[in-house]
Design an enzyme around this catalytic site. Structure first.
Site, short mmCIF file in Angstrom:
data_model
loop_
_atom_site.label_atom_id
_atom_site.label_comp_id
_atom_site.label_asym_id
_atom_site.label_seq_id
_atom_site.Cartn_x
_atom_site.Cartn_y
_atom_site.Cartn_z
N GLY A 2 0.84 -1.20 0.00
CA GLY A 2 0.00 0.00 0.00
C GLY A 2 0.87 1.24 0.00
N ASN A 3 0.27 2.36 0.33
CA ASN A 3 1.06 3.59 0.47
C ASN A 3 0.41 4.47 1.53
OD1 ASN A 3 -0.87 5.52 -0.87
ND2 ASN A 3 -0.52 4.11 -2.58
N ARG A 4 1.04 5.60 1.81
CA ARG A 4 0.63 6.40 2.97
C ARG A 4 -0.53 7.37 2.69
NH1 ARG A 4 4.49 5.44 6.72
NH2 ARG A 4 6.55 4.93 5.93
N ALA B 154 -3.64 7.87 -4.94
CA ALA B 154 -2.25 7.44 -5.02
C ALA B 154 -2.30 5.97 -5.42
CB ALA B 154 -1.57 7.63 -3.68
#
Ligand code: CTP
Length: 401
Positions: free
Chosen positions: A212-214, A280
């Site tokens: 995943g990402n932030r 994102a």
């Protein structure tokens, strides 16, 4: 949510029997989420008390240019009051006040506020039927309309005089829905559909792990709220996010992976007028999703990654009349990279965030953006809350569509 939510309303009450209904009117505005301040003509105080109105509006109520009862008399600045308001509503508007409004007389606080106001003004006449029918009243109403003031027509019914006919002030609920409808009909994005992507994507490695990402989705959700407040039909395709929407009318489609986001976007793209891609999206995903949990071993583990589909670029290729807005989150060579994405993805506008700017990027409540349009014209903005940034973005979009 009512369009009146968060709006500042200055209610002007003039001295007619219908003034007794304004207590309910104030209550209805407040219930719809508006902030209300009240000014009365001196005569109106005989019909409804300032105490009732200040209790309901939770704001001081004024009827004179200065409060005489105070030890240190305070000037009630009509200019400040008028400029504070998003809308001024004069209800009831008696024949006397109507005539003074039409002729620029300013011998009380209400009239001075009216003359100082730059906002939209609604007026709801109330008077006896013959007064309402009189040519001078008709002329005054027409004159006010020619100034851009909006008439909330009087209704027919039994009047205080006992006569039956036209002249009765519209009921408080009718005044509120009249204003709501009028405001909605003037929203710049009414009848437009805005498709928004937001949040991160999760690319599954096995049933319990993902890449995943932030991203939190904060920017995308702020954009969705802004679009809804401008009257758009909003479809929000959101990756996993804990953000909450302010408008129940927003259609939220929950997705996890880039592939799911791709499918949802393509399903709705054809019916969209504006697309804002804030998500994102993962650029890579595991080549194979393992169906059983990967067990720990002593050896190193390699996961093969393959590119995901670029959602924005894919709709850039098939766009017809849609206005496409992308985001570019960059750490270096920002302007060049953002311009590159603008061209490559066939966008109409790109919003650049630089991670070099303090307060910009993921998980912050603020953002600092630069907007680049299709002709590569660049507009830089200050560090602002994401809500304010969403406003700036739509102001720029509205100038282009
Ligand atoms: N985007 C998308 N689908 C992807 C990747 C990006 O729709 N698979 C969109 C983003 O929502 C954003 C824009 O494309 O509006 C730019 O995303 P960004 O991650 O900054 O750029 P990338 O094209 O992924 O390039 P890079 O990661 O190399 O900077």
């Amino acid at each position: 949510m009512s369009i009146l939510s968060g709006k500042k309303i200055l209610l002007g009450i003039s001295g007619g029997i219908a003034a007794y209904k304004t207590a309910i009117l104030v209550r209805s505005f407040v219930k719809a989420g508006a902030e209300v301040k009240v000014v009365l003509t001196p005569a109106a105080k005989d019909f409804v008390t300032p105490l009732t109105l200040s209790t309901l509006s939770k704001n001081p109520v004024h009827s004179t240019f200065y409060d005489t009862e105070e030890e240190n008399a305070l000037w009630n600045n009509h200019v400040d009051l008028a400029l504070w308001a998003d809308s001024m509503v004069i209800a009831p508007t008696t024949a006397n006040t109507l005539s003074k409004m039409a002729n620029g007389t300013s011998n009380n606080l209400l009239l001075a506020c009216y003359l100082s106001a730059k906002c939209k003004i609604y007026f709801a006449p109330a008077m006896d039927l013959d007064m309402y029918k009189h040519p001078s009243t008709k002329t005054n109403i027409k004159k006010l309309q020619s100034f851009g003031n909006v008439l909330i027509p009087a209704a027919s019914g039994e009047l205080a005089s006992g006569l039956v006919g036209e002249g009765r002030m519209a009921e408080p609920s009718e005044i509120v829905s009249f204003i709501e409808k009028d405001m909605l009909s003037k929203l710049p994005l009414r009848e437009k559909t805005v498709l928004i992507t937001a949040g991160p994507t999760y690319e599954a490695i096995d049933p319990v792990r993902f890449i995943g990402n932030r991203s939190t989705g904060k920017m995308g959700y702020a954009i969705a709220n802004r679009a809804a407040s401008l009257g758009a039909k909003v479809i929000l395709v959101s990756g996993p996010s804990h953000e909450i929407l302010e408008y129940p009318s927003i259609q939220k489609i929950k997705v996890e992976s880039a592939e799911e986001m791709y499918k949802a976007v393509h399903e709705h793209f054809g019916n969209s007028d504006i697309v804002v891609a804030t998500a994102a999206v993962a650029d890579y995903k595991p080549a194979n999703r393992v169906t059983k949990k990967i067990k720990k071993k002593d050896a190193t583990l390699e996961i093969e990654l393959v590119p995901t589909k670029d959602i924005l670029a894919s709709i850039g290729k098939i766009k017809k009349t849609q206005f496409l807005v992308g985001f570019a989150l960059e750490t270096n060579n920002e302007l060049e990279n953002a311009k590159g994405k603008l061209k490559r993805k066939n966008l109409d506008m790109i919003v650049l965030n630089s991670l070099q700017d303090k307060g910009a990027g993921f998980a912050t409540v603020t953002n600092k953006i630069t907007i680049i349009d299709a002709s590569e014209q660049i507009s830089e903005f200050e560090l602002k809350t994401k809500k304010e940034v969403a406003k700036d973005i739509f102001d720029s979009i509205l100038r282009k569509i």
